[in-house]
Write a protein that holds these residues in place. Structure first.
Motif, PDB file in Angstrom:
ATOM      1  N   ALA A  55      -7.642   3.351  62.642  1.00 39.45           N
ATOM      2  CA  ALA A  55      -7.848   4.254  63.780  1.00 39.45           C
ATOM      3  C   ALA A  55      -8.159   3.458  65.033  1.00 39.45           C
ATOM      4  CB  ALA A  55      -8.977   5.237  63.499  1.00 39.45           C
ATOM      5  N   HIS A  56      -7.854   4.064  66.161  1.00 36.23           N
ATOM      6  CA  HIS A  56      -8.148   3.512  67.473  1.00 36.23           C
ATOM      7  C   HIS A  56      -9.623   3.753  67.799  1.00 36.23           C
ATOM      8  CE1 HIS A  56      -7.983   3.251  71.926  1.00 36.23           C
ATOM      9  NE2 HIS A  56      -6.881   2.542  71.766  1.00 36.23           N
ATOM     10  N   HIS A  57     -10.154   2.979  68.727  1.00 35.59           N
ATOM     11  CA  HIS A  57     -11.526   3.188  69.203  1.00 35.59           C
ATOM     12  C   HIS A  57     -11.714   4.631  69.686  1.00 35.59           C
ATOM     13  CE1 HIS A  57     -15.408   2.373  70.948  1.00 35.59           C
ATOM     14  NE2 HIS A  57     -14.983   2.469  72.198  1.00 35.59           N
ATOM     15  N   ASP A  58     -10.687   5.189  70.321  1.00 32.62           N
ATOM     16  CA  ASP A  58     -10.718   6.587  70.765  1.00 32.62           C
ATOM     17  C   ASP A  58     -10.160   7.490  69.665  1.00 32.62           C
ATOM     18  OD1 ASP A  58     -11.772   6.299  73.445  1.00 32.62           O
ATOM     19  OD2 ASP A  58      -9.862   5.389  73.992  1.00 32.62           O
ATOM     20  N   LEU A  59     -10.769   7.421  68.491  1.00 33.73           N
ATOM     21  CA  LEU A  59     -10.238   8.158  67.350  1.00 33.73           C
ATOM     22  C   LEU A  59     -10.273   9.659  67.566  1.00 33.73           C
ATOM     23  CD1 LEU A  59     -12.610   9.546  65.287  1.00 33.73           C
ATOM     24  CD2 LEU A  59     -13.195   7.135  65.079  1.00 33.73           C
ATOM     25  N   HIS A  60     -11.191  10.138  68.417  1.00 24.82           N
ATOM     26  CA  HIS A  60     -11.264  11.573  68.693  1.00 24.82           C
ATOM     27  C   HIS A  60     -10.041  12.052  69.459  1.00 24.82           C
ATOM     28  CE1 HIS A  60     -12.632   9.541  72.224  1.00 24.82           C
ATOM     29  NE2 HIS A  60     -13.071  10.603  72.850  1.00 24.82           N
ATOM     30  N   ALA A  61      -9.446  11.168  70.259  1.00 26.58           N
ATOM     31  CA  ALA A  61      -8.220  11.506  70.973  1.00 26.58           C
ATOM     32  C   ALA A  61      -6.992  11.290  70.098  1.00 26.58           C
ATOM     33  CB  ALA A  61      -8.102  10.665  72.246  1.00 26.58           C
ATOM     34  N   GLN A  62      -7.049  10.286  69.233  1.00 25.07           N
ATOM     35  CA  GLN A  62      -5.925   9.962  68.357  1.00 25.07           C
ATOM     36  C   GLN A  62      -5.814  10.931  67.186  1.00 25.07           C
ATOM     37  OE1 GLN A  62      -6.438   6.305  66.195  1.00 25.07           O
ATOM     38  NE2 GLN A  62      -4.221   5.965  65.958  1.00 25.07           N
ATOM     39  N   HIS A  63      -6.937  11.314  66.602  1.00 24.93           N
ATOM     40  CA  HIS A  63      -6.951  12.174  65.413  1.00 24.93           C
ATOM     41  C   HIS A  63      -7.890  13.370  65.626  1.00 24.93           C
ATOM     42  CE1 HIS A  63      -4.774   9.070  63.273  1.00 24.93           C
ATOM     43  NE2 HIS A  63      -5.734   8.181  63.503  1.00 24.93           N
ATOM     44  N   PRO A  64      -7.598  14.232  66.570  1.00 24.49           N
ATOM     45  CA  PRO A  64      -8.543  15.321  66.874  1.00 24.49           C
ATOM     46  C   PRO A  64      -8.745  16.305  65.729  1.00 24.49           C
ATOM     47  CG  PRO A  64      -6.458  15.633  68.033  1.00 24.49           C
ATOM     48  CD  PRO A  64      -6.416  14.258  67.459  1.00 24.49           C
ATOM     49  N   GLN A  65      -7.697  16.614  64.998  1.00 24.14           N
ATOM     50  CA  GLN A  65      -7.849  17.573  63.901  1.00 24.14           C
ATOM     51  C   GLN A  65      -8.708  16.994  62.788  1.00 24.14           C
ATOM     52  OE1 GLN A  65      -3.731  18.575  62.973  1.00 24.14           O
ATOM     53  NE2 GLN A  65      -3.873  20.424  64.228  1.00 24.14           N
ATOM     54  N   ARG A  66      -8.498  15.739  62.455  1.00 18.96           N
ATOM     55  CA  ARG A  66      -9.317  15.094  61.421  1.00 18.96           C
ATOM     56  C   ARG A  66     -10.768  14.974  61.874  1.00 18.96           C
ATOM     57  NH1 ARG A  66      -6.540   9.545  60.153  1.00 18.96           N
ATOM     58  NH2 ARG A  66      -8.528   9.262  59.057  1.00 18.96           N
ATOM     59  N   CYS A  67     -10.956  14.643  63.140  1.00 19.12           N
ATOM     60  CA  CYS A  67     -12.312  14.526  63.679  1.00 19.12           C
ATOM     61  C   CYS A  67     -13.039  15.870  63.608  1.00 19.12           C
ATOM     62  CB  CYS A  67     -12.239  14.030  65.115  1.00 19.12           C
ATOM     63  SG  CYS A  67     -13.844  13.721  65.885  1.00 19.12           S
ATOM     64  N   ALA A  68     -12.360  16.923  64.026  1.00 16.66           N
ATOM     65  CA  ALA A  68     -12.957  18.263  63.963  1.00 16.66           C
ATOM     66  C   ALA A  68     -13.241  18.666  62.526  1.00 16.66           C
ATOM     67  CB  ALA A  68     -12.039  19.278  64.629  1.00 16.66           C
ATOM     68  N   ALA A  69     -12.341  18.315  61.620  1.00 13.51           N
ATOM     69  CA  ALA A  69     -12.512  18.680  60.213  1.00 13.51           C
ATOM     70  C   ALA A  69     -13.769  18.035  59.627  1.00 13.51           C
ATOM     71  CB  ALA A  69     -11.283  18.262  59.403  1.00 13.51           C
ATOM     72  N   VAL A  70     -14.045  16.780  60.003  1.00 15.77           N
ATOM     73  CA  VAL A  70     -15.249  16.108  59.511  1.00 15.77           C
ATOM     74  C   VAL A  70     -16.495  16.815  60.038  1.00 15.77           C
ATOM     75  CG1 VAL A  70     -16.590  13.972  59.576  1.00 15.77           C
ATOM     76  CG2 VAL A  70     -14.113  13.882  59.238  1.00 15.77           C
ATOM     77  N   LEU A  71     -16.471  17.211  61.300  1.00 15.02           N
ATOM     78  CA  LEU A  71     -17.618  17.928  61.871  1.00 15.02           C
ATOM     79  C   LEU A  71     -17.848  19.253  61.145  1.00 15.02           C
ATOM     80  CD1 LEU A  71     -16.939  17.352  65.691  1.00 15.02           C
ATOM     81  CD2 LEU A  71     -18.631  16.193  64.258  1.00 15.02           C
ATOM     82  N   ILE A  72     -16.783  20.000  60.931  1.00 18.68           N
ATOM     83  CA  ILE A  72     -16.908  21.309  60.272  1.00 18.68           C
ATOM     84  C   ILE A  72     -17.381  21.135  58.837  1.00 18.68           C
ATOM     85  CG2 ILE A  72     -15.622  23.319  59.471  1.00 18.68           C
ATOM     86  CD1 ILE A  72     -13.839  22.962  61.977  1.00 18.68           C
ATOM     87  N   THR A  73     -16.870  20.123  58.145  1.00 14.88           N
ATOM     88  CA  THR A  73     -17.278  19.875  56.761  1.00 14.88           C
ATOM     89  C   THR A  73     -18.783  19.635  56.672  1.00 14.88           C
ATOM     90  OG1 THR A  73     -15.127  18.967  56.107  1.00 14.88           O
ATOM     91  CG2 THR A  73     -17.046  18.285  54.809  1.00 14.88           C
ATOM     92  N   ASN A  74     -19.328  18.908  57.656  1.00 17.51           N
ATOM     93  CA  ASN A  74     -20.757  18.598  57.592  1.00 17.51           C
ATOM     94  C   ASN A  74     -21.632  19.741  58.087  1.00 17.51           C
ATOM     95  OD1 ASN A  74     -21.409  15.575  56.760  1.00 17.51           O
ATOM     96  ND2 ASN A  74     -19.410  15.605  57.769  1.00 17.51           N
TER      97      ASN A  74
END
Length: 339
Positions: A313-332
């Motif tokens: 992943a890129h340093h700006d992973l929230h911009a590169q993988h927004p759906q995965r990033c959101a999914a991790v937040l929702i999971t927790n």
């Protein structure tokens, strides 16, 4: 003026930027309005270069007189926590567009903020230390009548959310540093002068906008359009076809100095709130190893901590993988870690 005496707004609006002479204010548009036969001058925030279709934009005044721009998505009356999305150094709230949209699609409320000096928020010449920036965020929650939130911050923003979790535990449900939160430039650069020389930003003011966009698209070919627009939104676009960073060089260096002095490793043992690290493995073996060492040391000190790696992943992973990033937040949220 209409026959009923209501205001009539001219279709002619002049976009202005006074950053060169008065660097503390946001970009604005000067419009002409006619009322009772008199011509009035009215200032309004200049329109976005890249229109926002799925968020409500707002400007909130804080006690110190500065205004922060925020982007609101999702239901105001949802059952889950509010996610406060905090960008990194020289970045802006639009970098969270993809994450915010995905959170909203899943029924979660989020608020992305332009921190002081950044994006379309006001730009004072002071107040870039971690204590002040953290207070800005708490005052923002106060103004929005929000008791507490999950603080999610990328890079420098990651260090901010760790700092806020220590200083304002009553406002932070959980801290989520995204490829940040462990940054200690003082460990890499024992002397500030060395750090300033090596880490100062490139002088991009005056670059052609077309060249900038071509470079961003060429180097981030796997990013969704939300990430590209987010990155382009780090800059002000001028009528002459050039750009300049929203964050000025001098303010960038003020923040860099605060980051050089910051020691999150000395804070973790005193933090009671849950901390979820979301680091990126960029493929740089040595740098990733250093991250793993720092995060493992943090997890050993924290009362409640975990890490979810993005590889690669890129340093700006929230911009590169927004759906995965959101999914991790929702999971927790669902598994109770943020409780």
């Amino acid at each position: 003026r209409t026959s009923t005496g209501r205001l009539k707004v001219s279709k002619c609006a002049t976009p202005l930027s006074c950053h060169a002479e008065v660097p503390n204010c946001s970009p604005f548009t000067l419009s002409f309005m006619v009322k009772n036969g008199q011509t009035l001058w009215v200032m309004a925030i200049a329109p976005e270069k890249f229109p926002i279709s799925d968020a409500r934009e707002a400007f909130t005044a804080l006690s110190g007189g500065i205004r922060l721009r925020t982007l609101h998505r999702g239901p105001d009356d949802g059952d889950g926590p509010v996610f406060l999305l905090i960008h990194g150094l020289a970045s802006n709230a639009r970098m969270w567009d993809g994450v915010g949209s995905e959170l909203a699609a899943q029924g979660h409320r989020s608020i992305a903020v332009d921190l002081r000096g950044h994006g379309r928020s006001d730009k004072p010449d002071e107040g870039y230390d971690f204590d002040t920036v953290s207070r800005d965020l708490c005052e923002l929650l106060d103004a929005l009548s929000i008791d507490k939130a999950v603080f999610v911050g990328q890079s420098w923003g990651g260090n901010i959310v760790v700092h806020a979790a220590l200083r304002h535990p009553d406002r932070v449900i959980a801290a989520v540093p995204v490829d940040g939160g462990f940054i200690e430039l003082g460990q890499t650069f024992p002397e500030w002068d060395m750090c300033a020389e090596r880490m100062q930003p490139p002088r991009l003011a005056g670059m052609r906008a077309s060249r900038l966009e071509s470079a961003i698209r060429a180097t981030n070919t796997d990013w969704p359009e939300t990430g590209i627009i987010g990155s382009l939104s780090n800059f002000e676009f001028h009528e002459d076809g050039t750009i300049s960073p929203w964050l000025t060089f001098d303010r960038h260096m003020l923040i860099l100095n605060e980051l050089w002095k910051h020691r999150p490793s000395e804070m973790f043992a005193s933090i009671d709130r849950p901390v979820l690290f979301m680091p990126a493995d960029s493929g740089d073996v040595a740098w990733t190893s250093n991250k793993e060492t720092a995060i493992n040391a943090a997890l050993a000190k924290l009362k409640s901590g975990r890490a979810h790696w993005f590889r690669p992943a890129h340093h700006d992973l929230h911009a590169q993988h927004p759906q995965r990033c959101a999914a991790v937040l929702i999971t927790n949220v669902k598994n109770g870690f943020f409780s």
